[in-house]
Design an enzyme around this catalytic site. Structure first.
Site, PDB file in Angstrom:
ATOM      1  N   HIS A  41       4.902  32.588  26.054  1.00  0.00           N
ATOM      2  CA  HIS A  41       5.114  31.156  26.280  1.00  0.00           C
ATOM      3  C   HIS A  41       5.887  30.924  27.581  1.00  0.00           C
ATOM      4  O   HIS A  41       5.561  30.046  28.375  1.00  0.00           O
ATOM      5  CB  HIS A  41       5.879  30.560  25.091  1.00  0.00           C
ATOM      6  N   HIS A  65      13.731  29.114  30.878  1.00  0.00           N
ATOM      7  CA  HIS A  65      14.002  27.814  30.249  1.00  0.00           C
ATOM      8  C   HIS A  65      14.375  27.877  28.769  1.00  0.00           C
ATOM      9  O   HIS A  65      15.015  26.967  28.261  1.00  0.00           O
ATOM     10  CB  HIS A  65      12.832  26.835  30.476  1.00  0.00           C
ATOM     11  N   GLU A  69      18.833  28.404  24.740  1.00  0.00           N
ATOM     12  CA  GLU A  69      18.671  27.872  23.393  1.00  0.00           C
ATOM     13  C   GLU A  69      18.257  28.942  22.392  1.00  0.00           C
ATOM     14  O   GLU A  69      18.746  28.977  21.272  1.00  0.00           O
ATOM     15  CB  GLU A  69      17.588  26.770  23.400  1.00  0.00           C
ATOM     16  N   ASP A  70      17.338  29.788  22.792  1.00  0.00           N
ATOM     17  CA  ASP A  70      16.704  30.670  21.810  1.00  0.00           C
ATOM     18  C   ASP A  70      17.250  32.084  21.756  1.00  0.00           C
ATOM     19  O   ASP A  70      16.979  32.815  20.813  1.00  0.00           O
ATOM     20  CB  ASP A  70      15.189  30.726  22.058  1.00  0.00           C
ATOM     21  N   ASP A 131       6.264  23.342  30.044  1.00  0.00           N
ATOM     22  CA  ASP A 131       6.653  23.833  28.722  1.00  0.00           C
ATOM     23  C   ASP A 131       5.830  23.123  27.641  1.00  0.00           C
ATOM     24  O   ASP A 131       5.263  23.743  26.751  1.00  0.00           O
ATOM     25  CB  ASP A 131       8.158  23.554  28.563  1.00  0.00           C
ATOM     26  N   ASP A 252     -19.212   6.542  33.151  1.00  0.00           N
ATOM     27  CA  ASP A 252     -18.510   7.681  33.739  1.00  0.00           C
ATOM     28  C   ASP A 252     -18.262   8.776  32.700  1.00  0.00           C
ATOM     29  O   ASP A 252     -17.331   9.545  32.818  1.00  0.00           O
ATOM     30  CB  ASP A 252     -17.205   7.245  34.414  1.00  0.00           C
TER      31      ASP A 252
HETATM   32 MN    MN Z   1       9.710  26.364  25.807  1.00  0.00          MN
END
Ligand code: MN
Length: 563
Positions: A41, A65, A69-70, A131, A252
């Site tokens: 990811h 990123h 947090e993780d 993300d 279109d």
């Molecule tokens: Mn993420």
């Protein structure tokens, strides 16, 4: 696309390589819901960012990123390794992750503004878009409840933000990825009813291509590419709602897209097309002369084409086409990276005059966004610098001036909440009522029945609406509970108005060491009525003032009242 491959950046750029190694190690062993390694990811996010042509710091931030947090990797360490900018970007993306849309429709615009205010820098939003794009691609692995919330947030918040940044493709893709989760039945209907139609139109476009190419060649116009573009499901569905769900009315569905070298070639190509096939009236759109507010440029025309079928044709330059992909990112002008030669070369292409364009574009976009008059000079998002955006426990976003307090917030919710507030919790912690709120704060007001506002609140509230409500409540409190003790005097003076008279009158009052709390004027036929509130109820002082004022020849009548 001039996209830069993330793999080659990792090879060539020592800092990006370092970020890659750190992130890979930090996420080691973590898995996504899909079962694949979490690091996939992170790589996908960084890859989008590199592909859109953002700078080195953004790519590094993309790789990092999720590690705060993780994985609990400390921000401090990121600062040591990569410097302030990267920390700022990672921290910004982390903050955005905490903003959640919970489907309160009227809050959408405020929420978008809050995201901008929180981001402080467009790059933060773009990293977040990368993300989100990957998360949407893997959304099927999440539980249905979460799918729906994230899809709705994508549709209402992130896709429109991408659109306004000029990132049409990202915007459309996000919307398309969200569509089946929000409108599963409609999506099924589209698949069943339109899929074959799409194929048929694709085949038709293929048939038209060589005819166009030949005509352009004959006219001496160099064609870079002729492609076809199938309309996205989500936008098709919106359009069908306006056209009785009749796909034959959507010209279109599959459009032909001609890429030529110069702007002059665009107009020349339009001439060639119109010579070949007559255009439908009112369907020629010149977004080159008049770009869309988000910077989109292209010429569109709809013609009666081969076999007398109707098709939309879009004509643009390579540059315009790329801008449609990456929007403002295409205009990025940055300090060049010292580590990567390839990167440096790429960056210098987009410098100078483009920077101006990008500022213009953002200004246009800003006009669309808010009526703010402020001038935008840098990459930083500073047009919301005077505002903060905070969230109620129900997920509503409240827009307040900078330094606003829980009392301002409470009055914004409801007058009664303001009047009866006794305390506040910000992000779960009790704070004093004069606490300065910050963007992104979750604010909860504690109330008590029959509580009245305190006069001391007037010293710290920032909004005039809070101030007015407090004053009003204090007044009724005084007249109801303590009618006895007046604190102020109101002078009512009828005067013949003259330049400088008001100044003379206020001078007399202040020479008597009395403060003026407010002045009201009401013109009548010949005279002007002045009502001046003085912050004293001292009769002696007031009498003296009245005597002095009577000496002014413009003063016709004067009376006073203790209040
Ligand atoms: Mn993420």
């Amino acid at each position: 696309m001039r996209a830069i491959k993330i793999e080659s950046l990792i090879k060539e750029n020592a800092l990006i390589k370092k970020a890659y190694d750190i992130s890979k190690q930090a996420h080691e062993g973590q898995k996504r819901r899909t079962g694949e390694p979490y690091f996939n990811h992170v790589m996908a996010t960084a890859e989008f960012i590199a592909g859109w042509g953002l700078d080195q710091d953004s790519i590094i931030a993309g790789l990092l990123h999720d590690i705060v947090e993780d994985t609990g990797y400390p921000l401090e360490k990121i600062k040591e390794e990569f410097g302030e900018e990267v920390v700022f970007l990672v921290d910004g993306v982390t903050k955005l992750g905490k903003v959640k849309y919970r489907g309160v429709e009227r809050q959408v615009e405020n929420l978008r503004k809050m995201i901008l205010a929180l981001s402080k820098d467009i790059r933060v939003i773009i990293i977040k878009l990368a993300d989100r794009l990957h998360n949407m691609k893997t959304l099927s692995a999440l539980p249905p409840q979460k799918q729906k919330r994230i899809a709705l947030e994508t549709m209402e918040i992130y896709s429109p933000l991408a659109y306004r940044l000029g990132m049409q493709n990202v915007s459309g893709e996000l919307e398309d990825l969200a569509f089946p989760y929000i409108y599963p039945r409609e999506y099924k209907w589209l698949i069943n009813n339109v899929k074959e139609k799409y194929r048929e139109r694709e085949r038709y476009a293929e048939k038209v291509k060589p005819v166009v190419l030949e005509a352009l060649q004959k006219a001496g116009i160099e064609t870079i590419k002729i492609g076809s573009r199938a309309k996205r499901y989500a936008s098709l569905y919106k359009k069908l709602l306006r056209y009785d769900m009749d796909t034959d009315k959507i010209y279109d569905l599959v459009a032909l897209r001609i890429i030529v070298k110069t702007v002059a070639d665009c107009y020349a190509a339009l001439g060639v097309i119109h010579q070949l096939w007559p255009p439908l009236p009112n369907r020629i759109k010149d977004y080159i002369a008049l770009p869309k507010p988000n910077g989109y440029r292209s010429i569109h025309t709809t013609v009666f084409c081969v076999d007398n079928k109707i098709i939309e044709i879009q004509i643009r330059t390579q540059e315009m086409n790329e801008e449609g992909e990456t929007g403002i990112a295409a205009h990025w002008a940055y300090e060049q990276s010292k580590d990567s030669k390839a990167y440096q070369d790429k960056r210098s292409v987009t410098a100078d005059k483009k920077e101006l364009q990008w500022v213009n574009q953002l200004r246009n976009w800003q006009k669309e966004f808010s009526n703010s008059e402020e001038f935008l000079e840098s990459l930083k998002i500073d047009f919301f610098k005077d505002r903060i955006f905070v969230i109620t426990p129900k997920g509503e976003v409240i827009d307040l001036p900078v330094d606003a307090t829980p009392v301002d917030f409470a009055y914004q919710i409801h007058t009664e909440v303001g009047n009866s507030c006794t305390g506040a919790r910000v992000n779960g912690k009790i704070v004093p009522l004069e606490h300065r709120l910050k963007s992104g704060n979750l604010v909860e007001i504690l109330t008590q029945k029959n509580k009245k506002p305190s006069e001391s609140w007037l010293e710290f509230v920032k909004t005039s609406s809070a101030r007015n409500h407090i004053r009003a409540a204090l007044k009724t409190k005084e007249t109801r509970l303590a009618k006895k003790e007046p604190k102020e005097t109101e002078l009512k003076i009828i005067v013949e108005d003259k330049m400088g008279l008001l100044k003379d009158i206020t001078a007399v009052i202040s020479r008597s060491h009395v403060n003026i709390a407010g002045i009201n004027t009401a013109p009548s036929a010949k005279f002007l009525t002045l009502k001046i509130r003085c912050d004293t109820a001292n009769k002696g002082k007031i009498e003296k003032i009245v005597l002095k004022l009577k000496k002014l020849k413009e003063v016709k009548k004067i009376s006073y009242q203790l209040i």
